[in-house]
Design a protein around this motif. Sequence first.
Motif, short mmCIF file in Angstrom:
data_model
loop_
_atom_site.label_atom_id
_atom_site.label_comp_id
_atom_site.label_asym_id
_atom_site.label_seq_id
_atom_site.Cartn_x
_atom_site.Cartn_y
_atom_site.Cartn_z
N VAL A 90 -3.04 -8.14 4.03
CA VAL A 90 -1.58 -8.09 4.13
C VAL A 90 -0.96 -8.07 2.74
O VAL A 90 -0.02 -7.31 2.47
CB VAL A 90 -1.03 -9.27 4.97
CG1 VAL A 90 0.48 -9.36 4.88
CG2 VAL A 90 -1.46 -9.12 6.43
N SER A 91 -1.50 -8.87 1.85
CA SER A 91 -1.00 -8.90 0.48
C SER A 91 -1.20 -7.54 -0.20
O SER A 91 -0.30 -7.02 -0.87
CB SER A 91 -1.73 -10.00 -0.29
OG SER A 91 -1.27 -10.10 -1.60
N ALA A 92 -2.37 -6.95 -0.02
CA ALA A 92 -2.62 -5.61 -0.56
C ALA A 92 -1.72 -4.58 0.12
O ALA A 92 -1.26 -3.62 -0.52
CB ALA A 92 -4.09 -5.24 -0.37
N GLY A 93 -1.44 -4.78 1.39
CA GLY A 93 -0.54 -3.89 2.10
C GLY A 93 0.86 -3.88 1.52
O GLY A 93 1.52 -2.84 1.46
N ALA A 94 1.31 -5.04 1.07
CA ALA A 94 2.63 -5.12 0.43
C ALA A 94 2.66 -4.27 -0.84
O ALA A 94 3.65 -3.58 -1.12
CB ALA A 94 2.98 -6.58 0.11
N VAL A 95 1.59 -4.31 -1.60
CA VAL A 95 1.50 -3.48 -2.81
C VAL A 95 1.50 -2.01 -2.41
O VAL A 95 2.21 -1.19 -3.00
CB VAL A 95 0.23 -3.80 -3.63
CG1 VAL A 95 0.14 -2.89 -4.85
CG2 VAL A 95 0.19 -5.25 -4.04
N PHE A 96 0.73 -1.67 -1.38
CA PHE A 96 0.64 -0.29 -0.94
C PHE A 96 2.01 0.25 -0.51
O PHE A 96 2.39 1.36 -0.89
CB PHE A 96 -0.36 -0.17 0.22
CG PHE A 96 -0.41 1.20 0.83
CD1 PHE A 96 -1.09 2.23 0.18
CD2 PHE A 96 0.23 1.47 2.02
CE1 PHE A 96 -1.13 3.50 0.73
CE2 PHE A 96 0.21 2.74 2.57
CZ PHE A 96 -0.47 3.76 1.93
#
Length: 125
Positions: A92-98
């Motif tokens: 989810v954290s990486a998704g926010a960056v994406f």
Amino acid sequence: MKNKNLIESFINAFRGVLYTVLKERNMKVHLAAGILVFIIAIWLHVSRTELAILCLTIAVVVCFELINTAMEVVVDFIVDVYHPKAKIIKDVSAGAVFVSAFFSIIIGAVILGEKLITKLAVLAG
């Protein structure tokens, strides 16, 4: 653990940014892309408002990458073996960056796209 003064808090914040720049490949990619976009924007003589929007967009992506790195470090600190919920937190954290990077590309294309094509066409003759 608590900062003694304002200067110490700035130094520690800088250390956090520096850690992320040195340790995270994606931060290097985001910074390189941001610098390239900034240079192109200056070269194209975008308006001050457009430049401000681009700078804000770059800052959002960089901030999300910093938060993502912090989340990954916290999860790795707390969980020393694979756990599905730890994976969800990281994903989810990486998704926010994406998401921030994806929309930054759209914003960059909207602001720079036509100007860049026109400038390159003029240079090509």
